[in-house]
Design a protein around this motif. Sequence first.
Motif, short mmCIF file in Angstrom:
data_model
loop_
_atom_site.label_atom_id
_atom_site.label_comp_id
_atom_site.label_asym_id
_atom_site.label_seq_id
_atom_site.Cartn_x
_atom_site.Cartn_y
_atom_site.Cartn_z
N ARG A 432 -16.66 -99.90 -17.05
CA ARG A 432 -15.69 -100.99 -17.20
C ARG A 432 -14.34 -100.69 -16.55
NH1 ARG A 432 -17.04 -104.92 -21.00
NH2 ARG A 432 -14.84 -105.48 -21.24
N LEU A 433 -14.09 -99.43 -16.17
CA LEU A 433 -12.81 -99.08 -15.57
C LEU A 433 -12.72 -99.66 -14.16
CD1 LEU A 433 -10.17 -97.43 -15.85
CD2 LEU A 433 -11.39 -95.54 -14.73
N ASP A 434 -11.65 -100.36 -13.88
CA ASP A 434 -11.43 -100.96 -12.56
C ASP A 434 -10.70 -99.96 -11.68
OD1 ASP A 434 -10.96 -102.49 -10.36
OD2 ASP A 434 -9.71 -103.99 -11.35
N ALA A 458 -0.27 -92.53 -13.50
CA ALA A 458 1.11 -92.03 -13.49
C ALA A 458 1.49 -91.49 -12.13
CB ALA A 458 1.27 -90.94 -14.56
N ARG A 459 0.54 -90.84 -11.45
CA ARG A 459 0.83 -90.24 -10.15
C ARG A 459 1.01 -91.31 -9.08
NH1 ARG A 459 -3.65 -86.23 -8.91
NH2 ARG A 459 -2.87 -85.48 -10.93
N THR A 460 0.24 -92.40 -9.18
CA THR A 460 0.28 -93.44 -8.16
C THR A 460 1.16 -94.63 -8.53
OG1 THR A 460 -1.68 -94.52 -9.08
CG2 THR A 460 -2.03 -92.82 -7.40
N GLY A 461 1.61 -94.66 -9.79
CA GLY A 461 2.39 -95.80 -10.25
C GLY A 461 1.56 -97.06 -10.43
N ASP A 462 0.27 -96.91 -10.61
CA ASP A 462 -0.66 -98.04 -10.72
C ASP A 462 -0.75 -98.47 -12.18
OD1 ASP A 462 -2.70 -99.87 -10.63
OD2 ASP A 462 -4.02 -98.65 -9.38
N GLN A 463 0.05 -99.43 -12.58
CA GLN A 463 0.04 -99.91 -13.96
C GLN A 463 -1.25 -100.67 -14.31
OE1 GLN A 463 2.35 -99.05 -16.25
NE2 GLN A 463 3.13 -97.77 -14.59
N ALA A 464 -1.84 -101.31 -13.30
CA ALA A 464 -3.09 -102.03 -13.55
C ALA A 464 -4.20 -101.06 -13.93
CB ALA A 464 -3.49 -102.83 -12.31
N LEU A 465 -4.21 -99.87 -13.31
CA LEU A 465 -5.21 -98.87 -13.65
C LEU A 465 -5.02 -98.38 -15.09
CD1 LEU A 465 -7.51 -96.93 -12.90
CD2 LEU A 465 -5.78 -95.34 -12.01
N ALA A 466 -3.77 -98.16 -15.48
CA ALA A 466 -3.50 -97.73 -16.86
C ALA A 466 -3.97 -98.78 -17.86
CB ALA A 466 -2.02 -97.44 -17.05
N ALA A 467 -3.68 -100.06 -17.56
CA ALA A 467 -4.11 -101.14 -18.46
C ALA A 467 -5.63 -101.22 -18.53
CB ALA A 467 -3.51 -102.46 -18.01
#
Length: 521
Positions: A432-434, A458-467
């Motif tokens: 389910r992880l995008d 955190a390393r890439t600044g990808d907030q969508a990945l964290a969500a």
Amino acid sequence: MLTIGGAMEATRTTPDPRRWWALAALVASMLVVGFDGTILNVALPTMASQLGADISQQQWIADSYSVALAALMLPAGLLGDRFGRRRMLITGLALFLAGSLFGTLADTPASVIAARTAMGCGAALIMPLCMAVLPTAFEPEERSKAIGILTAASALGMPLGPIIGGWLLDHFWWGSVFLINVPMVGIGITACALLLRESRDPATPRIDTLSTALNCLGLGALIYGIIEAPRDGWTHPAILVALFAAVALLTALVLRERKATRPMLDLQLLRQRGFLWNSVAATLAIFVMMGLLFVLPAYLQAVLGYNSFATGVRLLPMMGGLLIASRVTAPLTNRFGPRPVVAAGLLVMAGAALLGSRTTVSDGYGNTALWLSLTGLGLGVAMIPAMDAALGALPKARAGSGSGLLMTLRQTGGAIGVALLGSLLAASFGSRLDTAGLPGAAAEYARKTVGAAHAIAARTGDQALAASANSAYVHGMDLVLMVCAGAAIVAALLVAVFLPDTRAPEAPVRDMAPEPVDARQ
């Protein structure tokens, strides 16, 4: 009246006044064993960095303790019966102490693994022999309370591990997670030496070396395969070889033990419905509890954002439920018998898991605290009378070997729970992880754990990945909790149908040996 060591003294009619002090010594011992199973979780990243441990070495630093613990419990109980339960309990504590001291001085991954293995061997003696003295240390009306206290101590150790480990790492070097054991174990050794009476079964045969080897290698291979399967996959050649070897070795053990006069794996005990079905209930309760505790720390840390110390603190509501259970279980069991009480406890655990399975990403800690408290309550209500009845069904001469079998079943059930539920969680999270837009290596790393996904985010600044990581993990956690609920319901049904009503006692297991002697050491 039975003495603290387990011998019958016809002239005594009053309880030994030292029995509760002796229980305090056992509580100290079980606390150490309990929190050492989890204390390394928070220290492992720091330890791995400073020692240069690779992924495989880190896995064995964590797993060597559990493998040794599970593999040696059965022969440990028999050793207690033959050479003296107090003596072997103190030996286990001394081995645990030696492993802890060696761990503080370790400077390579191999030496840390050796220290953890020694501690697991010590814990394998401590756990069954702490339980083995209870049926003969306390009369039935007090035994349930004593088992409740010891069960609570063992359970308290699990959330204490991250709390103590987090505090120590904030103030001292990583070796302090080993050094903290030294004063606790020292107190346990002293108290056991002064307060416990020695007991042994003079009819216990010599240790069968071949059966011991089959047991240790078979259970070791089984636990290894179960622990490693979520990481490598159930079809990995090494996992298949380990599981095949485990089946072959354990089958050979059963066939050999069936012909033994006094077997280490005492299958005759499993013919007694009280011991069998109470053991099944305790094992399935541990399966469910380990599943719940497996998914929670990562949820609290990665999704809700708590550090290791705060995570440990937030596991404590389970202890509140356990403490309540330790006070109400004995009166309930005395009135209704163990069958409805154990079944009710398992149903409470099922309800807690179902409540937890409704967790969403937007929920706060309050909902978690509620269902975690119910988990502790259900665990205590189910576990305390189940352990009490299982231990009470043991012949006095085989208290050590019987409790070793019971604790082995519990430990194996917990390991199976973590492995199976961990595989389910990993598969659900990874699917389910995008990871759209991530390079192949980064995407593969992010799918491993929710913590890894947050590190990439955190390393890439990808907030969508964290969500996406939070959403995927919560979904996987909910699936795991649904399976836990189903397992608890099945366990409750099995108990309701098959567990005998001990208010109309069934015939006890025929004791093939005389009552053990009581010898002051």
